[in-house]
Design an enzyme around this catalytic site. Structure first.
Site, mmCIF file in Angstrom:
data_model
loop_
_atom_site.group_PDB
_atom_site.id
_atom_site.type_symbol
_atom_site.label_atom_id
_atom_site.label_comp_id
_atom_site.label_asym_id
_atom_site.label_seq_id
_atom_site.Cartn_x
_atom_site.Cartn_y
_atom_site.Cartn_z
ATOM 1 N N ASP A 33 20.564 37.520 -12.510
ATOM 2 C CA ASP A 33 19.134 37.330 -12.734
ATOM 3 C C ASP A 33 18.732 38.047 -14.021
ATOM 4 O O ASP A 33 19.186 39.150 -14.317
ATOM 5 C CB ASP A 33 18.338 37.890 -11.545
ATOM 6 C CG ASP A 33 16.894 37.409 -11.539
ATOM 7 O OD1 ASP A 33 16.560 36.589 -10.675
ATOM 8 O OD2 ASP A 33 16.106 37.862 -12.411
ATOM 9 N N ASN A 91 13.215 31.688 -1.852
ATOM 10 C CA ASN A 91 11.780 31.446 -1.812
ATOM 11 C C ASN A 91 11.503 29.952 -1.842
ATOM 12 O O ASN A 91 12.097 29.218 -2.634
ATOM 13 C CB ASN A 91 11.098 32.104 -3.021
ATOM 14 C CG ASN A 91 11.136 33.613 -2.948
ATOM 15 O OD1 ASN A 91 10.858 34.200 -1.896
ATOM 16 N ND2 ASN A 91 11.482 34.260 -4.056
ATOM 17 N N GLU A 99 9.137 30.778 -8.244
ATOM 18 C CA GLU A 99 8.783 30.606 -9.667
ATOM 19 C C GLU A 99 9.534 29.450 -10.308
ATOM 20 O O GLU A 99 8.972 28.729 -11.128
ATOM 21 C CB GLU A 99 9.098 31.891 -10.451
ATOM 22 C CG GLU A 99 8.128 33.026 -10.173
ATOM 23 C CD GLU A 99 8.564 34.311 -10.855
ATOM 24 O OE1 GLU A 99 9.453 34.260 -11.723
ATOM 25 O OE2 GLU A 99 8.013 35.354 -10.484
ATOM 26 N N VAL A 100 10.798 29.345 -9.996
ATOM 27 C CA VAL A 100 11.628 28.321 -10.647
ATOM 28 C C VAL A 100 11.886 27.194 -9.640
ATOM 29 O O VAL A 100 12.477 27.433 -8.580
ATOM 30 C CB VAL A 100 12.958 28.913 -11.151
ATOM 31 C CG1 VAL A 100 13.812 27.833 -11.806
ATOM 32 C CG2 VAL A 100 12.701 30.064 -12.118
ATOM 33 N N HIS A 104 17.465 28.073 -5.364
ATOM 34 C CA HIS A 104 18.347 29.194 -5.683
ATOM 35 C C HIS A 104 18.331 30.213 -4.566
ATOM 36 O O HIS A 104 17.300 30.431 -3.937
ATOM 37 C CB HIS A 104 17.970 29.862 -7.009
ATOM 38 C CG HIS A 104 16.520 30.211 -7.132
ATOM 39 N ND1 HIS A 104 15.562 29.273 -7.428
ATOM 40 C CD2 HIS A 104 15.863 31.390 -7.002
ATOM 41 C CE1 HIS A 104 14.371 29.849 -7.486
ATOM 42 N NE2 HIS A 104 14.512 31.136 -7.214
ATOM 43 N N HIS A 106 18.991 34.176 -3.913
ATOM 44 C CA HIS A 106 19.156 35.485 -4.535
ATOM 45 C C HIS A 106 20.146 36.302 -3.697
ATOM 46 O O HIS A 106 20.071 36.285 -2.469
ATOM 47 C CB HIS A 106 17.835 36.266 -4.524
ATOM 48 C CG HIS A 106 16.700 35.642 -5.269
ATOM 49 N ND1 HIS A 106 16.262 36.127 -6.485
ATOM 50 C CD2 HIS A 106 15.877 34.603 -4.964
ATOM 51 C CE1 HIS A 106 15.205 35.412 -6.890
ATOM 52 N NE2 HIS A 106 14.956 34.484 -5.987
HETATM 53 P P1 5GP Z 1 11.938 32.826 -7.547
HETATM 54 O O1 5GP Z 1 10.681 33.625 -7.541
HETATM 55 O O2 5GP Z 1 11.721 31.420 -8.042
HETATM 56 O O3 5GP Z 1 12.643 32.891 -6.219
HETATM 57 O O4 5GP Z 1 12.913 33.568 -8.530
HETATM 58 C C1 5GP Z 1 13.199 33.131 -9.836
HETATM 59 C C2 5GP Z 1 14.127 34.143 -10.450
HETATM 60 O O5 5GP Z 1 14.649 33.590 -11.624
HETATM 61 C C3 5GP Z 1 13.446 35.467 -10.824
HETATM 62 O O6 5GP Z 1 14.108 36.535 -10.150
HETATM 63 C C4 5GP Z 1 13.598 35.524 -12.329
HETATM 64 O O7 5GP Z 1 13.831 36.832 -12.821
HETATM 65 C C5 5GP Z 1 14.779 34.611 -12.579
HETATM 66 N N1 5GP Z 1 14.773 33.960 -13.887
HETATM 67 C C6 5GP Z 1 13.721 33.323 -14.472
HETATM 68 N N2 5GP Z 1 14.086 32.800 -15.657
HETATM 69 C C7 5GP Z 1 15.404 33.113 -15.831
HETATM 70 C C8 5GP Z 1 16.338 32.827 -16.859
HETATM 71 O O8 5GP Z 1 16.048 32.192 -17.886
HETATM 72 N N3 5GP Z 1 17.607 33.304 -16.690
HETATM 73 C C9 5GP Z 1 17.966 33.999 -15.558
HETATM 74 N N4 5GP Z 1 19.237 34.421 -15.496
HETATM 75 N N5 5GP Z 1 17.109 34.273 -14.565
HETATM 76 C C10 5GP Z 1 15.836 33.831 -14.690
#
Ligand code: 5GP
Length: 120
Positions: A33, A91, A99-100, A104, A106
């Site tokens: 991450d 999530n 967010e993404v 995924h 974690h």
């Molecule tokens: P979410 O909140 O969607 O479960 O988590 C998204 C995760 O993606 C976050 O922990 C964030 O730090 C990570 N992340 C966002 N953009 C990038 C990226 O460009 N590269 C990597 N390696 N992680 C990312």
């Protein structure tokens, strides 16, 4: 929600953006991450286009689902996380602050992780 193929993880999968790769097989890619919340913070993503666990659990093949779950366990074992332990988290949607919009998982490890989730 329709899959948006311009999301950051789709771009990483296509090689348009870099990542610090941890593991890869035919079904998944795993990488560190960019903003780690623990000493070990790895993201495991399917190579298929799935928005979240909701989408993945409904539409992915058994092979894709097994491939992702087995990859999470394999990564944890290979990195010596089984003892003292680790946490996985996925999530989905607004209340979970996803967010993404590419599914995924974690993996968090490397320190005591506290109890479950934030009360905030
Ligand atoms: P979410 O909140 O969607 O479960 O988590 C998204 C995760 O993606 C976050 O922990 C964030 O730090 C990570 N992340 C966002 N953009 C990038 C990226 O460009 N590269 C990597 N390696 N992680 C990312």
């Amino acid at each position: 929600m329709a899959y948006d193929s311009t999301n950051i993880f789709a771009r990483i999968l296509r090689g348009e953006l870099p990542c610090k790769k941890v593991y890869e097989n035919e079904h998944v890619l795993a990488f560190h991450d960019i903003n780690p919340q623990a000493p070990v913070h790895i993201l495991v993503i399917p190579k298929g286009a799935y928005v979240s666990l909701d989408d993945f659990s409904a539409k992915a093949s058994d092979a894709e689902i097994a491939g992702l779950v087995r990859a999470v366990g394999e990564i944890a074992r290979a990195r010596g996380l089984t003892e003292p332990g680790y946490r996985i988290l996925a999530n989905h949607g607004r209340d979970a602050n996803q967010e993404v919009p590419h599914f995924h998982v974690h993996i968090f490890a490397g320190r005591p992780l506290g109890r479950m989730i934030s009360k905030a």
